[in-house]
Design a protein around this motif. Structure first.
Motif, PDB file in Angstrom:
ATOM      1  N   CYS A  99      -3.053 -24.577  41.237  1.00  0.00           N
ATOM      2  CA  CYS A  99      -3.173 -24.212  39.812  1.00  0.00           C
ATOM      3  C   CYS A  99      -1.859 -24.336  39.088  1.00  0.00           C
ATOM      4  O   CYS A  99      -0.964 -23.416  39.334  1.00  0.00           O
ATOM      5  N   THR A 114      -1.681 -29.911  35.434  1.00  0.00           N
ATOM      6  CA  THR A 114      -2.897 -30.359  36.078  1.00  0.00           C
ATOM      7  C   THR A 114      -3.328 -31.509  35.370  1.00  0.00           C
ATOM      8  O   THR A 114      -3.463 -31.660  34.020  1.00  0.00           O
ATOM      9  N   GLN A 159      -4.088 -25.140  32.764  1.00  0.00           N
ATOM     10  CA  GLN A 159      -4.011 -24.199  34.133  1.00  0.00           C
ATOM     11  C   GLN A 159      -5.105 -23.485  34.244  1.00  0.00           C
ATOM     12  O   GLN A 159      -5.648 -23.258  35.534  1.00  0.00           O
ATOM     13  N   ALA A 164      -7.623 -25.571  35.784  1.00  0.00           N
ATOM     14  CA  ALA A 164      -7.375 -25.601  37.348  1.00  0.00           C
ATOM     15  C   ALA A 164      -7.800 -24.717  37.889  1.00  0.00           C
ATOM     16  O   ALA A 164      -8.287 -24.556  39.088  1.00  0.00           O
ATOM     17  N   LEU A 165      -7.665 -23.404  37.390  1.00  0.00           N
ATOM     18  CA  LEU A 165      -8.090 -22.113  38.120  1.00  0.00           C
ATOM     19  C   LEU A 165      -9.670 -22.263  38.041  1.00  0.00           C
ATOM     20  O   LEU A 165     -10.236 -21.720  39.165  1.00  0.00           O
ATOM     21  N   LEU A 221      -0.415 -20.658  42.631  1.00  0.00           N
ATOM     22  CA  LEU A 221      -0.278 -20.574  41.182  1.00  0.00           C
ATOM     23  C   LEU A 221       1.071 -20.843  40.600  1.00  0.00           C
ATOM     24  O   LEU A 221       1.780 -20.085  40.751  1.00  0.00           O
TER      25      LEU A 221
END
Length: 224
Positions: free
Chosen positions: A105, A109, A160, A163-164, A177
């Motif tokens: 993440c 990204t 982010q 992505a998470l 992370l």
């Protein structure tokens, strides 16, 4: 795969071993990487050990080693030294297999020109609308699933969280992370999985709220 980092150079094709069964532990020692421009970076004499479920924060500036470590763990770049996943040397495993176990993440990204839901679903194309919505909720991304996004229209924080959401949908057991936005992001990412938190910011162990949730904090090189 949850997200991508720039490919430093191609990993040589070789016969690979099957992915070992979980739970997965990570071990890194004597890591050295050569970038395409010839620069050699690594972790020096720092050794990392992440048993399954451990939360480790790695603090380092620029390409001192943190960026190289992420690229190595995702099998985007070859390396010297020892990096094992479940006791098997990472270079002996297929990249696609590794990326089913390890996700990244990052605030940079990649975001495709599509809807939020379509971007999240790249982690698991067979996911239904409810599963995608749940991943978005847990990741704290408030953009509606049908919102059209691209690299120019989404903030670093929402990148982010996107992505998470992908990582949560893919349910990877190990998550990297990078420069987390909030304490909530860390707690969500760390739940029931191994967490490697990479920070490029100066932090003081015990004083930074995000680091209160880490089992260990390791500092590399000179941090601004």
């Amino acid at each position: 795969m949850v997200t991508q980092v720039p490919v430093a150079h191609d990993v040589e094709a070789r016969e690979t071993l099957p992915l070992p069964p979980g739970p997965y532990d990570l071990r890194v020692a004597d890591l050295r990487v050569q970038w395409p421009d010839g620069e050699i970076v690594g972790l020096g004499d720092t050794e990392l050990s992440l048993p399954a479920g451990r939360r480790l924060a790695l603090v380092g500036a620029g390409r001192v080693g943190t960026s190289a470590l992420a690229a190595v763990l995702l099998r985007f770049i070859d390396y010297e030294g020892t990096v094992t996943l479940g006791g098997v040397e990472l270079r002996d495993l297929a990249g696609e297999d590794v990326r089913r176990v390890i996700g990244l993440c990052a605030r940079d990204t990649r975001v495709s020109p599509a809807t939020v839901a379509a971007n999240v679903r790249t982690a698991r194309p067979d996911a239904d609308e409810k599963e995608v919505a749940d991943a978005l909720r847990r990741a704290g991304l408030t953009l509606p699933p049908d919102t059209a996004v691209n690299d120019e229209t989404i903030s670093g924080a929402d990148r982010q969280r996107l992505a998470l959401a992908r990582a949560l949908l893919a349910d990877v057991p190990i998550l990297i992370l990078e420069d987390p936005v909030t304490e909530r992001d860390v707690l969500t990412a760390a739940k029931d999985r191994t967490l490697l938190l990479i920070s490029h910011q100066a932090v003081v162990p015990g004083a930074e709220p995000i680091l209160r949730h880490m089992d260990e904090v390791v500092t590399l090189g000179d941090v601004p």
